[in-house]
Write an enzyme that holds these catalytic residues in place. Sequence first.
Site, PDB file in Angstrom:
ATOM      1  N   HIS A 164      -1.364   7.053 -11.190  1.00 36.34           N
ATOM      2  CA  HIS A 164      -1.916   5.697 -10.989  1.00 36.34           C
ATOM      3  C   HIS A 164      -2.925   5.712  -9.834  1.00 36.34           C
ATOM      4  CE1 HIS A 164      -1.230   1.130 -10.575  1.00 36.34           C
ATOM      5  NE2 HIS A 164      -1.813   1.432  -9.443  1.00 36.34           N
ATOM      6  N   GLU A 165      -2.565   6.403  -8.742  1.00 38.38           N
ATOM      7  CA  GLU A 165      -3.452   6.433  -7.564  1.00 38.38           C
ATOM      8  C   GLU A 165      -4.687   7.301  -7.810  1.00 38.38           C
ATOM      9  OE1 GLU A 165      -2.827   4.183  -5.683  1.00 38.38           O
ATOM     10  OE2 GLU A 165      -0.689   3.876  -5.961  1.00 38.38           O
ATOM     11  N   GLY A 186       2.420   2.686  -3.295  1.00 36.69           N
ATOM     12  CA  GLY A 186       1.254   3.566  -3.237  1.00 36.69           C
ATOM     13  C   GLY A 186       0.011   2.753  -2.930  1.00 36.69           C
ATOM     14  N   CYS A 195       0.074  -3.312  -9.974  1.00 35.76           N
ATOM     15  CA  CYS A 195      -0.983  -2.831  -9.082  1.00 35.76           C
ATOM     16  C   CYS A 195      -1.297  -3.931  -8.088  1.00 35.76           C
ATOM     17  CB  CYS A 195      -2.233  -2.478  -9.890  1.00 35.76           C
ATOM     18  SG  CYS A 195      -3.576  -1.843  -8.871  1.00 35.76           S
ATOM     19  N   LEU A 196      -1.405  -3.556  -6.818  1.00 36.54           N
ATOM     20  CA  LEU A 196      -1.697  -4.547  -5.773  1.00 36.54           C
ATOM     21  C   LEU A 196      -3.081  -5.168  -5.983  1.00 36.54           C
ATOM     22  CD1 LEU A 196      -0.238  -2.576  -2.746  1.00 36.54           C
ATOM     23  CD2 LEU A 196       0.775  -4.584  -3.847  1.00 36.54           C
ATOM     24  N   HIS A 204      -7.225   5.379  -9.542  1.00 29.84           N
ATOM     25  CA  HIS A 204      -8.005   4.506  -8.636  1.00 29.84           C
ATOM     26  C   HIS A 204      -9.200   5.260  -8.056  1.00 29.84           C
ATOM     27  CE1 HIS A 204      -5.982   0.644  -8.285  1.00 29.84           C
ATOM     28  NE2 HIS A 204      -4.806   1.189  -8.052  1.00 29.84           N
ATOM     29  N   GLN A 221      -8.815   0.607  -2.526  1.00 28.70           N
ATOM     30  CA  GLN A 221      -8.195  -0.720  -2.572  1.00 28.70           C
ATOM     31  C   GLN A 221      -8.411  -1.517  -1.285  1.00 28.70           C
ATOM     32  OE1 GLN A 221      -4.317   0.962  -4.297  1.00 28.70           O
ATOM     33  NE2 GLN A 221      -4.424  -1.036  -5.265  1.00 28.70           N
TER      34      GLN A 221
HETATM   35  O1  GNR Z   1       3.321  -0.876  -5.609  1.00 29.40           O
HETATM   36  C1  GNR Z   1       3.027  -0.338  -6.683  1.00 29.40           C
HETATM   37  N1  GNR Z   1       3.999  -0.136  -7.618  1.00 29.40           N
HETATM   38  C2  GNR Z   1       3.821   0.642  -8.747  1.00 29.40           C
HETATM   39  C3  GNR Z   1       4.787   0.562  -9.754  1.00 29.40           C
HETATM   40  C4  GNR Z   1       4.669   1.323 -10.904  1.00 29.40           C
HETATM   41  C5  GNR Z   1       3.593   2.158 -11.047  1.00 29.40           C
HETATM   42  C6  GNR Z   1       2.612   2.244 -10.065  1.00 29.40           C
HETATM   43  C7  GNR Z   1       2.730   1.485  -8.922  1.00 29.40           C
HETATM   44  S1  GNR Z   1       1.528   1.619  -7.686  1.00 29.40           S
HETATM   45  C8  GNR Z   1       1.622   0.018  -6.974  1.00 29.40           C
HETATM   46  C9  GNR Z   1       0.721  -0.102  -5.760  1.00 29.40           C
HETATM   47  C10 GNR Z   1      -0.720   0.098  -6.182  1.00 29.40           C
HETATM   48  O2  GNR Z   1      -1.379  -0.738  -6.719  1.00 29.40           O
HETATM   49  N2  GNR Z   1      -1.233   1.277  -5.961  1.00 29.40           N
HETATM   50  O3  GNR Z   1      -2.480   1.555  -6.331  1.00 29.40           O
HETATM   51 NI    NI Z   2      -2.881   0.251  -8.042  1.00 28.47          NI
END
Ligand code: GNR
Ligand code: NI
Length: 174
Positions: free
Chosen positions: A136-137, A46, A94-95, A140, A51
């Site tokens: 999660h997104e 995601g 999270c990246l 952000h 980001q």
């Molecule tokens: O790549 C991602 N893996 C992930 C694993 C578990 C819960 C959420 C994520 S999102 C993350 C990529 C990211 O930072 N998206 O904002």
């Molecule tokens: Ni993230």
Amino acid sequence: MAKKKILTIPNSILRKVSEPVTKIDTETKKLMDNMLETMYAAPGIGLAAVQIGVLKRVIVIDLSKADEKKDPLFIINPEIINKSNELASYEEGCLSIPNQFAEVKRPISCKISFLDYNGKKKEISANGLLATCIQHEIDHLNGILFIDHLSKLKKDLILKKTNKQKIKIDRVVV
Ligand code: GNR
Ligand code: NI
């Protein structure tokens, strides 16, 4: 398409609230294409526009496995319609917080409405990893990171490790 640089903590842009998209034009489509390429290259499942430094309410998600056909999901201006009371714990990463992972408890399922790549209004009910990823997104888009859901102790530990990592990288560069 172009691969963009992914911002990492403590970049303050990651703490800003993103603005709704008002028009799905070629610029928005280019943004989504660039986000998808950046996410695939990372690799991640995601990515939110913030980001890559763009404060717009745009998300891309693809949960397909490496050996499967790509299955991108484009989510513009998401609204949460409902969330389950039942919670589930997933190990999140999270990246924007490289190499750090922690169990986060969130509603096990959720329903959202959004505009797709073509500006068409859609709804999806998600559970499991998709529900986790969507939440999660959306976090952000509101300047929230997964570490904000942890205890202060666990959050501080991750921040400390991230600082240490950065110092190491700086040493190599200098
Ligand atoms: O790549 C991602 N893996 C992930 C694993 C578990 C819960 C959420 C994520 S999102 C993350 C990529 C990211 O930072 N998206 O904002
Ligand atoms: Ni993230």
